[in-house]
Scaffold this motif. Structure first.
Motif, PDB file in Angstrom:
ATOM      1  N   ARG A 188     -36.205  11.586  11.338  1.00 43.74           N
ATOM      2  CA  ARG A 188     -37.149  11.053  10.358  1.00 43.74           C
ATOM      3  C   ARG A 188     -37.628  12.166   9.428  1.00 43.74           C
ATOM      4  O   ARG A 188     -37.640  12.014   8.222  1.00 43.74           O
ATOM      5  N   SER A 189     -37.964  13.322  10.036  1.00 49.66           N
ATOM      6  CA  SER A 189     -38.466  14.377   9.149  1.00 49.66           C
ATOM      7  C   SER A 189     -37.364  14.924   8.261  1.00 49.66           C
ATOM      8  O   SER A 189     -37.630  15.321   7.127  1.00 49.66           O
ATOM      9  N   LYS A 190     -36.126  14.903   8.757  1.00 46.00           N
ATOM     10  CA  LYS A 190     -35.014  15.340   7.895  1.00 46.00           C
ATOM     11  C   LYS A 190     -34.880  14.410   6.684  1.00 46.00           C
ATOM     12  O   LYS A 190     -34.680  14.855   5.571  1.00 46.00           O
ATOM     13  N   ARG A 191     -34.999  13.105   7.023  1.00 50.99           N
ATOM     14  CA  ARG A 191     -34.888  12.136   5.923  1.00 50.99           C
ATOM     15  C   ARG A 191     -35.985  12.355   4.900  1.00 50.99           C
ATOM     16  O   ARG A 191     -35.779  12.319   3.704  1.00 50.99           O
ATOM     17  N   LEU A 192     -37.198  12.643   5.407  1.00 48.36           N
ATOM     18  CA  LEU A 192     -38.338  12.862   4.508  1.00 48.36           C
ATOM     19  C   LEU A 192     -38.108  14.109   3.647  1.00 48.36           C
ATOM     20  O   LEU A 192     -38.393  14.118   2.460  1.00 48.36           O
ATOM     21  N   LEU A 193     -37.537  15.153   4.285  1.00 50.34           N
ATOM     22  CA  LEU A 193     -37.276  16.388   3.546  1.00 50.34           C
ATOM     23  C   LEU A 193     -36.244  16.158   2.452  1.00 50.34           C
ATOM     24  O   LEU A 193     -36.296  16.768   1.394  1.00 50.34           O
ATOM     25  N   ALA A 194     -35.288  15.256   2.743  1.00 53.08           N
ATOM     26  CA  ALA A 194     -34.206  15.003   1.791  1.00 53.08           C
ATOM     27  C   ALA A 194     -34.680  14.202   0.572  1.00 53.08           C
ATOM     28  O   ALA A 194     -34.004  14.165  -0.437  1.00 53.08           O
ATOM     29  N   LEU A 195     -35.844  13.586   0.734  1.00 53.62           N
ATOM     30  CA  LEU A 195     -36.332  12.739  -0.377  1.00 53.62           C
ATOM     31  C   LEU A 195     -36.714  13.563  -1.606  1.00 53.62           C
ATOM     32  O   LEU A 195     -37.178  14.687  -1.489  1.00 53.62           O
TER      33      LEU A 195
END
Ligand SMILES: [Zn+2]
Length: 195
Positions: A188-195
């Motif tokens: 989830r945090s990776k996805r958030l970072l990728a945003l």
């Protein structure tokens, strides 16, 4: 009780029935590393003691028979946990293990009268038969849909889900369940970072 017996108990051995313990005597840690307790010195004496099996006198453990029954139990559990039936080949192995001579006898036990099967000969064949019987009773009299395998593919621990809504997914919330939570929150945090 020694340290390894305590560890087995903490893992969940010695609680549900001999069949669960035999399946889980082939153990993968949560990272897929395999240990075969049937070949080691500690697990078998623990298993015999925990389920009050008379220690077979001087006969070597029938490793091949034990492994055949264990493999049949695992295949059956895999089928059942996926909503399928016990495959015919595994049924044959189970019935073969159950096939020992003996008599039925009524016993006065602490919680009342019990009808029990007394094998004609004690020893490994009767231990295998009792182990197969404990599974057969779960299939025939219990709720086979409660038989599950830990959702972590590296772990594969077999358990009987006693939760009311049959919602348990992991061998333990502390190990595999927790690992999954960490993995999800990282993703989830990776996805958030990728945003
Ligand atoms: Zn697990």
């Amino acid at each position: 009780m020694n340290a390894s017996h305590k560890r087995f108990l903490a893992q969940g051995h010695g609680k549900t029935g001999p069949w669960v313990d035999l399946v889980n005597s082939e153990e993968w840690d949560t990272y897929g590393e395999r240990t075969d307790h049937l070949s080691g010195p500690v697990w078998v004496p623990f298993f015999l003691r925990q389920w009050r099996f008379a220690k077979p006198s001087r006969t070597a453990r029938p490793i091949r028979k034990l492994k055949t029954l264990r493999a049949a139990l695992r295949k059956s559990c895999e089928a059942l946990s996926a909503g399928r039936r016990v495959p015919p080949a595994e049924m044959r192995v189970l019935n073969q293990a159950l096939n020992v001579t003996g008599k039925r006898q009524l016993f006065e036990r602490q919680n009342g009268l019990r009808l029990e099967f007394v094998p004609a000969r004690s020893g490994w064949d009767s231990i295998l038969a009792e182990t197969a019987r404990s599974f057969a009773e779960t299939l025939a009299g219990g709720e086979p849909r409660r038989i599950k395998i830990c959702r972590n593919d590296d772990c594969r621990w077999v358990f009987y889900d006693r939760t009311k809504g049959r919602t348990r997914c992991w061998c333990s919330d502390k190990s595999c369940g927790n690992r999954e939570r960490v993995r999800r929150s990282r993703a989830r945090s990776k996805r958030l970072l990728a945003l």
